[in-house]
Design an enzyme around this catalytic site. Sequence first.
Site, PDB file in Angstrom:
ATOM      1  N   ASN A 228       0.835  -1.207   0.000  1.00 51.27           N
ATOM      2  CA  ASN A 228       0.000   0.000   0.000  1.00 51.27           C
ATOM      3  C   ASN A 228       0.871   1.259   0.000  1.00 51.27           C
ATOM      4  OD1 ASN A 228       0.918   0.323   2.641  1.00 51.27           O
ATOM      5  ND2 ASN A 228      -0.970  -0.450   3.559  1.00 51.27           N
TER       6      ASN A 228
ATOM      7  N   GLN B 213      -9.798  -6.296 -12.117  1.00 47.98           N
ATOM      8  CA  GLN B 213      -8.814  -5.401 -11.516  1.00 47.98           C
ATOM      9  C   GLN B 213      -9.456  -4.505 -10.455  1.00 47.98           C
ATOM     10  OE1 GLN B 213      -6.190  -7.328 -12.759  1.00 47.98           O
ATOM     11  NE2 GLN B 213      -5.274  -5.413 -12.123  1.00 47.98           N
TER      12      GLN B 213
ATOM     13  N   HIS C 279      -9.446  -5.449  -6.655  1.00 48.67           N
ATOM     14  CA  HIS C 279      -8.247  -5.349  -5.824  1.00 48.67           C
ATOM     15  C   HIS C 279      -8.373  -4.277  -4.758  1.00 48.67           C
ATOM     16  CE1 HIS C 279      -5.078  -7.965  -7.402  1.00 48.67           C
ATOM     17  NE2 HIS C 279      -5.554  -7.749  -8.607  1.00 48.67           N
TER      18      HIS C 279
ATOM     19  N   GLU D  28      -0.014  -0.613 -16.265  1.00 50.28           N
ATOM     20  CA  GLU D  28       0.581  -1.793 -15.627  1.00 50.28           C
ATOM     21  C   GLU D  28       0.209  -3.050 -16.423  1.00 50.28           C
ATOM     22  OE1 GLU D  28       0.342  -4.061 -11.269  1.00 50.28           O
ATOM     23  OE2 GLU D  28      -1.253  -2.694 -11.908  1.00 50.28           O
ATOM     24  N   HIS D  29      -1.078  -3.208 -16.694  1.00 50.68           N
ATOM     25  CA  HIS D  29      -1.583  -4.312 -17.514  1.00 50.68           C
ATOM     26  C   HIS D  29      -2.315  -3.724 -18.711  1.00 50.68           C
ATOM     27  CE1 HIS D  29      -1.926  -5.615 -13.204  1.00 50.68           C
ATOM     28  NE2 HIS D  29      -1.257  -6.663 -13.661  1.00 50.68           N
TER      29      HIS D  29
ATOM     30  N   ASP E 117      -1.711 -12.920 -13.733  1.00 45.87           N
ATOM     31  CA  ASP E 117      -1.635 -12.803 -12.277  1.00 45.87           C
ATOM     32  C   ASP E 117      -1.194 -14.105 -11.626  1.00 45.87           C
ATOM     33  OD1 ASP E 117      -2.379 -10.153 -12.174  1.00 45.87           O
ATOM     34  OD2 ASP E 117      -4.502 -10.566 -11.785  1.00 45.87           O
TER      35      ASP E 117
ATOM     36  N   HIS F 132      45.718  11.628 -13.343  1.00 40.23           N
ATOM     37  CA  HIS F 132      45.162  10.464 -14.023  1.00 40.23           C
ATOM     38  C   HIS F 132      46.145   9.972 -15.100  1.00 40.23           C
ATOM     39  CE1 HIS F 132      41.456  11.487 -11.994  1.00 40.23           C
ATOM     40  NE2 HIS F 132      40.775  10.522 -12.633  1.00 40.23           N
TER      41      HIS F 132
END
Length: 436
Positions: A219, A264, A267, A333-334, A367, A426
């Site tokens: 979360n 979805q 959820h 996301e999907h 999933d 260097h």
Amino acid sequence: MLNRIDLRGSRRDPRGLLPRAQLDVSQAVEKIRPVVAAVREHGFAAIREATERFDGVRLERLRVPAEAIAAAESSLDPQVRAALLVAIERARKVHADQRRTDVTTQVVPGGTVTERWVPVSRVGLYVPGGLAVYPSTVVMNVVPAQAAGVGSLVVASPPQPDNGGLPDSRVLAACALLGVGEVYAVGGAQAIAMLGYGSDGADENDRCEPVDVITGPGNIWVTAAKRLLQGTVGIDAEAGPTEIAILADDTASPVHVAADLISQAEHDPLAASVLVTDSPELADAVDAQLAVQVPATKHEARVLEALGGTQSGVVLVDDLAQGLAVVDAYAAEHLEIQTRDAREWAMRVRNAGAIFVGAYSPVSLGDYAAGSNHVLPTAGCARHSSGLSVQSFLRGIHVVEYDEAALRDVAPHVVALANAEDLPAHGQAVTARFAS
């Protein structure tokens, strides 16, 4: 049921017009900063106080006893066991092909650069346990870490009051099936702090050593804690509420589209469900289907809140070309493609966490049992970030090996660039090797 955004005829950049959940992670960071600081300073005592305050559980120990993990596996529903074993097998098959091999490049005779891929030593895997429990997330986190060769894996998941203050028994069973024996009954920001900083416990056997990388969704408090710990440890991403976008034309089934939007939405009330289509008729048919399917779903109130929120909606476009531009701007996301020539359109997508092609590749498959990983970038981060993979647990290390002749040959160029940058020492570090 779904809000509508009509982009037909518009040539504006759609990013500011698209639905998206609004979360102020920076504000959450300030709220949980004292929790994270307390865990860093006081360890077990601070974790126990935060767990009692936020989860209603008083911890006697941090670590889940081995016998409790074994008992969870032995009592696991046979159908769930079979499903988890299939998910593990398929995920292992996909992730095994992601493992990189070391490569040695001969730059010049006597001069090589080898890129080694080395796994991090210890990983903390977070498995949420709020509105739902996620044994599948154990699979998605553990399998790529194991495929990468990580030697030490630890899982943290919130204690459940109805499971004797232990994480959900199905989460524990998934750990057992994957051979993970180090599990902590700690959730939220205090879990992320424990993983990042380490903590004492009730005794020496209860101690949690710090990890190198923390992965796994959670979360907003988990996300905020990961932001605070970034730099102390590596993190996979700042995960926000889950989201689905569906690019569909008039060949798509409104029954399928509605079901996938609902899947979805269940959820989280902040979950985003977005349909992008050039067919107003499909949009109307999907709305009609939602009116039928939502009342029949178990989490009706949660689904209604998510579908009715500003983060969800239907986006009307002129054609699929504009629809493609919209889903690329959204960077879901999907992303499902339910159109004619679905694979052709899918292969043109540039921004998505995962793409699901055609009528028989729903997000739910990914999933659980497609073999792909479901820990994916949210909130538009797919424009620049990837989902969890074997690569998330590997570091590329260059091994440079030049002999005397090869270094002598390139020395003038090193000196020239060093002088150009006003770093003459260097160059001297090279020429000193050839002083007679």
